[in-house]
Write a protein that holds these residues in place. Structure first.
Motif, short mmCIF file in Angstrom:
data_model
loop_
_atom_site.label_atom_id
_atom_site.label_comp_id
_atom_site.label_asym_id
_atom_site.label_seq_id
_atom_site.Cartn_x
_atom_site.Cartn_y
_atom_site.Cartn_z
N ASN A 67 35.75 38.07 53.08
CA ASN A 67 37.00 37.49 52.32
C ASN A 67 37.15 37.42 50.96
N PHE A 68 36.25 37.74 49.83
CA PHE A 68 35.65 37.98 48.61
C PHE A 68 36.20 39.86 48.62
N ALA A 69 35.89 40.04 49.23
CA ALA A 69 36.19 41.66 48.89
C ALA A 69 37.99 41.51 49.19
N ARG A 70 38.27 40.97 50.69
CA ARG A 70 39.99 41.26 50.27
C ARG A 70 40.44 40.65 49.92
N PHE A 71 40.34 39.54 48.76
CA PHE A 71 40.86 38.82 47.33
C PHE A 71 40.29 39.92 46.62
N GLN A 72 39.68 40.59 46.38
CA GLN A 72 39.81 41.53 45.58
C GLN A 72 40.39 42.47 45.33
N SER A 73 40.25 43.17 46.76
CA SER A 73 41.64 44.22 46.90
C SER A 73 43.01 43.86 46.86
N ALA A 74 43.35 42.36 47.13
CA ALA A 74 44.47 42.23 47.15
C ALA A 74 45.15 41.94 45.70
N GLU A 78 47.89 44.29 43.39
CA GLU A 78 49.22 43.52 43.34
C GLU A 78 48.88 43.36 41.26
N LYS A 79 47.87 43.61 41.03
CA LYS A 79 47.80 43.88 39.54
C LYS A 79 48.40 45.48 39.06
N ALA A 80 47.56 46.11 39.82
CA ALA A 80 48.71 47.28 39.93
C ALA A 80 49.98 48.02 39.58
N LEU A 81 50.11 47.50 41.18
CA LEU A 81 51.61 47.66 41.21
C LEU A 81 52.70 46.93 40.20
N ILE A 282 47.05 55.13 45.27
CA ILE A 282 46.57 54.13 46.24
C ILE A 282 48.06 53.43 47.28
N LEU A 283 49.78 53.93 46.96
CA LEU A 283 50.18 53.39 48.44
C LEU A 283 50.19 54.14 49.18
N ALA A 284 49.96 55.73 48.95
CA ALA A 284 50.09 55.96 50.20
C ALA A 284 48.75 55.68 50.98
N PHE A 285 47.70 55.54 50.27
CA PHE A 285 45.81 55.38 51.46
C PHE A 285 46.41 53.84 51.73
N ILE A 286 47.13 53.22 51.52
CA ILE A 286 47.01 51.65 52.65
C ILE A 286 48.12 52.27 53.54
N ILE A 307 40.01 51.57 45.73
CA ILE A 307 41.47 51.08 44.60
C ILE A 307 40.85 51.50 43.37
N GLY A 308 40.24 50.79 43.51
CA GLY A 308 39.47 50.75 42.30
C GLY A 308 39.05 52.08 41.50
N SER A 309 38.81 52.67 42.08
CA SER A 309 37.82 54.35 41.94
C SER A 309 40.01 54.93 41.48
N ILE A 310 40.18 55.05 42.59
CA ILE A 310 41.65 55.50 41.87
C ILE A 310 42.31 54.71 40.51
N LEU A 311 42.77 53.42 40.65
CA LEU A 311 43.27 52.84 39.43
C LEU A 311 41.99 52.89 37.53
N SER A 312 40.56 53.02 37.51
CA SER A 312 39.58 53.57 37.08
C SER A 312 39.82 55.25 36.68
N LEU A 313 40.23 55.85 37.20
CA LEU A 313 40.16 57.31 36.74
C LEU A 313 41.73 58.06 36.19
N SER A 314 43.05 57.24 36.91
CA SER A 314 44.24 57.03 36.33
C SER A 314 44.18 56.83 35.18
N VAL A 315 43.39 55.67 34.86
CA VAL A 315 43.04 55.32 33.28
C VAL A 315 42.87 56.12 31.95
N VAL A 316 41.15 56.77 32.69
CA VAL A 316 40.28 57.42 31.79
C VAL A 316 41.34 58.84 31.96
N LEU A 317 41.81 59.51 32.96
CA LEU A 317 42.47 60.35 32.91
C LEU A 317 44.32 60.44 31.37
N SER A 318 43.93 58.96 31.93
CA SER A 318 45.66 59.00 30.83
C SER A 318 45.13 59.12 29.34
#
Length: 327
Positions: A67-74, A78-81, A282-286, A307-318
């Motif tokens: 449930n810790f992992a679930r909370f973090q994922s959700a 939400e933060k990203a979207l 992320i949307l497609a993955f979910i 989710i964490g990897s995709i977000l981090s990578l997109s920010v770095v590439l930006s």
């Protein structure tokens, strides 16, 4: 619904923390309207993220790691979207020429509305999901139980992800919001003054009570949040479709930190040009995860890592490869 019943203490802690923080925010630190500085925004951003991470640690201690992992994922979904909400804030404040010292007031009450509407969406959604499972059947030697709502949500998110990837950026500061549904509704039910009256949402002119442009701006932000919730709420259902406690607490912590994030990033939003592609993936993955969930279980930690990897990578590439319009 078990976690709500078995852990009322956690729900009480969550409620107390949110209430106290909102009271401090509006009643003490922002009792007088003022322009929020970058330093103040940074402090509040760290505070809200810190509270969310601390609460996830409490979930880990009192419930379990899953449930810790679930909370973090959700939370991070939400933060990203919610990034698109930040663009909307900029558009609304620019169009209605909202004084900078009043931005916080509009966003504060906008968030209060989001607390209520997100609760309705999440709890109603969980109840709907619980009542839309098809009878279990055997497929390739294993029992399969398909949920109609989750499958529809999954297809919707998959399509949304594909559309988001190819969508053109339309965050135009000159966008005309006069035809927005919320604006038309306010003008239909209220007389609207052309001038601001300090931090008031309503004023009286010539004996007539009128809504101010500040109230119109607030209603546009509230309505836009409802529209964005159509994407974000189904997305987090993929994480914990049967647990409104995890869904609501993670969602609200993410939303509450949105105001300070806006003040922190408002001048740098155009620097994250690759983020839209990360969000599309992320949307497609979910969406795929929801569709295949009756046949293949994707562990919560796997979801969090993706989710964490995709977000981090997109920010770095930006930052490494900025678009021509952001330099």
């Amino acid at each position: 619904m078990d976690h709500l019943i078995n852990h009322p203490g956690l729900l009480a802690v969550f409620g107390i923390v949110v209430f106290v923080m909102l009271l401090l925010d509006l009643g003490i630190f922002n009792r007088k309207s003022h322009e929020v500085s970058t330093k103040e925004a940074l402090i509040w951003t760290v505070v809200w993220i810190g509270l969310a991470m601390t609460f996830s640690g409490v979930i880990y201690y009192y419930i379990d790691f899953e449930n810790f992992a679930r909370f973090q994922s959700a939370y991070w979904i939400e933060k990203a979207l919610s990034v698109d909400n930040l663009f909307v804030f900029i558009l609304v404040f620019t169009f209605f020429k909202v004084p900078k010292e009043l931005h916080h007031r509009v966003l504060f009450w906008g968030i209060i509305g989001a607390l209520v509407f997100r609760a309705i969406f999440i709890f109603a959604g969980v109840e709907l999901i619980n009542h839309t499972y098809l009878p279990a059947f055997e497929l390739f030697g294993q029992q399969v139980e398909i949920n109609v709502v989750l499958t529809i949500f999954g297809a919707f998110l998959l399509v949304s992800g594909i559309k988001s990837w190819f969508a053109k950026d339309d965050h135009d500061a000159e966008q005309d919001l006069s035809k927005n549904f919320a604006v038309r509704m306010v003008h239909k039910f209220f007389k609207v003054s052309e001038e601001y009256d300090g931090e008031k949402f309503f004023t009286v002119k010539n004996g007539i009570k009128m809504a101010t442009p500040l109230f119109v701006a607030l209603m546009v932000i509230e309505f836009t949040d409802l529209v964005f919730a159509v994407d974000s709420i189904p997305a987090i259902f993929a994480i914990a479709p049967d647990d409104p406690f995890i869904l609501y607490t993670s969602n609200i912590f993410a939303i509450l930190g949105l105001r300070s994030l806006y003040f922190l990033l408002a001048n740098f939003m155009d620097k994250f040009s690759k983020l839209k592609y990360g969000l599309a993936i992320i949307l497609a993955f979910i969406g795929v995860k929801m569709i295949i969930s009756p046949f293949v279980h994707v562990d919560s930690m796997v979801s969090l890592a993706v989710i964490g990897s995709i977000l981090s990578l997109s920010v770095v590439l930006s930052l490494l490869f900025p678009s021509k319009t952001s330099v």
